[in-house]
Scaffold this motif. Structure first.
Motif, PDB file in Angstrom:
ATOM      1  N   THR A 156       8.874  56.603  46.437  1.00  0.00           N
ATOM      2  CA  THR A 156       8.444  55.410  47.175  1.00  0.00           C
ATOM      3  C   THR A 156       9.442  55.098  48.282  1.00  0.00           C
ATOM      4  O   THR A 156       9.069  54.825  49.429  1.00  0.00           O
ATOM      5  CB  THR A 156       8.326  54.200  46.226  1.00  0.00           C
ATOM      6  OG1 THR A 156       7.397  54.499  45.187  1.00  0.00           O
ATOM      7  CG2 THR A 156       7.866  52.959  46.968  1.00  0.00           C
ATOM      8  N   ASN A 174       8.669  55.279  52.367  1.00  0.00           N
ATOM      9  CA  ASN A 174       8.879  54.128  53.257  1.00  0.00           C
ATOM     10  C   ASN A 174       9.899  54.447  54.350  1.00  0.00           C
ATOM     11  O   ASN A 174       9.720  54.064  55.515  1.00  0.00           O
ATOM     12  CB  ASN A 174       9.347  52.919  52.439  1.00  0.00           C
ATOM     13  CG  ASN A 174       8.265  52.359  51.545  1.00  0.00           C
ATOM     14  OD1 ASN A 174       7.070  52.501  51.827  1.00  0.00           O
ATOM     15  ND2 ASN A 174       8.652  51.720  50.449  1.00  0.00           N
ATOM     16  N   SER A 187       3.023  53.096  49.632  1.00  0.00           N
ATOM     17  CA  SER A 187       3.926  53.884  50.485  1.00  0.00           C
ATOM     18  C   SER A 187       3.269  55.201  50.899  1.00  0.00           C
ATOM     19  O   SER A 187       3.420  55.642  52.044  1.00  0.00           O
ATOM     20  CB  SER A 187       5.242  54.161  49.748  1.00  0.00           C
ATOM     21  OG  SER A 187       5.053  55.085  48.685  1.00  0.00           O
ATOM     22  N   GLU A 202       0.415  54.330  53.510  1.00  0.00           N
ATOM     23  CA  GLU A 202       0.940  53.998  54.832  1.00  0.00           C
ATOM     24  C   GLU A 202       1.489  55.228  55.537  1.00  0.00           C
ATOM     25  O   GLU A 202       1.397  55.352  56.765  1.00  0.00           O
ATOM     26  CB  GLU A 202       2.016  52.916  54.701  1.00  0.00           C
ATOM     27  CG  GLU A 202       1.439  51.557  54.305  1.00  0.00           C
ATOM     28  CD  GLU A 202       2.520  50.519  54.047  1.00  0.00           C
ATOM     29  OE1 GLU A 202       3.718  50.899  54.051  1.00  0.00           O
ATOM     30  OE2 GLU A 202       2.166  49.338  53.846  1.00  0.00           O
TER      31      GLU A 202
END
Length: 354
Positions: free
Chosen positions: A240, A244, A334, A337
């Motif tokens: 994660t 990000n 995450s 995105e």
């Protein structure tokens, strides 16, 4: 030298060769294991190749820190004790042996799991022993009071067990061990957590006689053997964090310049190849496995820690279903995105992701 001695020497020589060959095999296996690429290594390579292809140095990476659980004293202080005189009056009652063992030196250094088991077994054994005593006796009154007190404190004993027993406490701490694609130990860990969650529910619903305390030791043995919980939580948090971090880095890239139609899109094609080779082919499938494993275990984490009489404030957002900090939600978000940026990249550059 006689024939039998010669044969013995030959046999011994062959045995030495076999032993040497076995040792060489073991060393080779260890070297291969040590040198095999870990998921975080793959991600680091992915980031490095992106930076090289985009000719843009990545920002200094922030480090992932341990979850800081608050140290606290649990409300498990007993005020009711059964005296030696009262213990002698229990005769052959099972409670007599149980209390004697607990009062021994072994009982004084008992682990949180052993303490929890003692209090459960006391509650289970007390009714049968009380039936052998005069209801007006001090022994009857003392054992009854002790039973009621242990019932009232049992949820706190369980919370203490969750947060202080090694096999469970380390669940939330980072480890260097990384899950491979086989995910060995998932089934065993799931069964162990199910057993513990069932005991927690039986305590909450006061179904004391149905509690199988041996399942506590069995579950801890399984959790310790595979250490799957700690490895999974670590992997989820790492992936994660890396998702990000990488998405934030890519967000700084000017797609209109990268995908300038006047250029031959060579750079964009190289960047695309990096994405396909590392993220699509390796990291995304691995993260999908992490998601699947966490979806199976999250209900048990919630049944144990989220529904506990004590919930650490650091764990609360990680386990609450709708919270942005929820581990499962965070990993999914995450990944989504990250992929959204790449979808925008392919649309802007007008090149095929296939």
């Amino acid at each position: 030298m006689n024939l039998s001695s010669s044969n013995l020497m030959k046999t011994a020589g062959k045995q030495k060769l076999k032993t040497f060959a076995y040792l060489i095999t073991c060393v080779a296996a260890l070297l291969l294991t040590a040198c095999s690429e870990q998921p975080s290594d793959t991600y680091s390579e992915y980031q490095a190749r992106l930076a090289n292809a985009l000719d843009t140095p990545p920002a200094e990476a922030s480090k992932l820190g341990n979850i800081k659980l608050n140290t606290r004293s649990f409300d498990t202080q007993s005020t009711v004790n059964v005296s030696i005189l009262q213990l002698a009056q229990l005769n052959s009652c099972a409670l007599s042996t149980l209390i004697a063992q607990h009062n021994s030196q072994l009982g004084k250094v008992a682990t949180p799991a052993t303490q929890l088991i003692y209090h459960i077994e006391f509650i289970k054994a007390a009714p049968a022993c009380l039936q052998t005593l005069d209801k007006t006796s001090n022994s009857y009154q003392q054992i009854t009071a002790a039973k009621h007190e242990k019932q009232a404190l049992l949820a706190s004993y369980f919370a203490q067990f969750l947060y202080t027993n090694t096999e469970l406490k380390k669940t939330w701490q980072l480890t260097h061990y990384e899950l491979d694609n086989n995910f060995n130990g998932l089934v065993e860990t799931e069964l162990a957590l199910q057993r513990l969650a069932n005991i927690h529910k039986q305590i909450s619903t006061q179904q004391y006689q149905q509690i199988n305390t041996q399942a506590i030791y069995q579950s801890l043995e399984q959790l310790n053997r595979f250490n799957f919980n700690q490895a999974l939580i670590t992997a989820v948090r790492k992936q994660t964090h890396l998702n990000n971090q990488t998405t934030a880095y890519l967000a700084q890239i000017e797609l209109n310049q990268l995908c300038d139609p006047i250029k031959n899109k060579r750079q964009a094609q190289v960047v695309s190849n990096v994405f396909k080779k590392y993220y699509l082919a390796q990291l995304q499938p691995y993260q999908a496995q992490l998601t699947g494993a966490l979806e199976r275990l999250m209900p048990h984490y919630q049944a144990l820690w989220l529904q506990s009489s004590y919930l650490d404030k650091a764990l609360k957002p990680m386990l609450q279903p709708e919270h942005p900090g929820n581990l499962l939600n965070g990993l999914k978000r995450s990944a989504k995105e990250h992929v959204i940026w790449w979808q925008r990249f392919y649309k802007t550059c007008e090149i095929s992701p296939i």
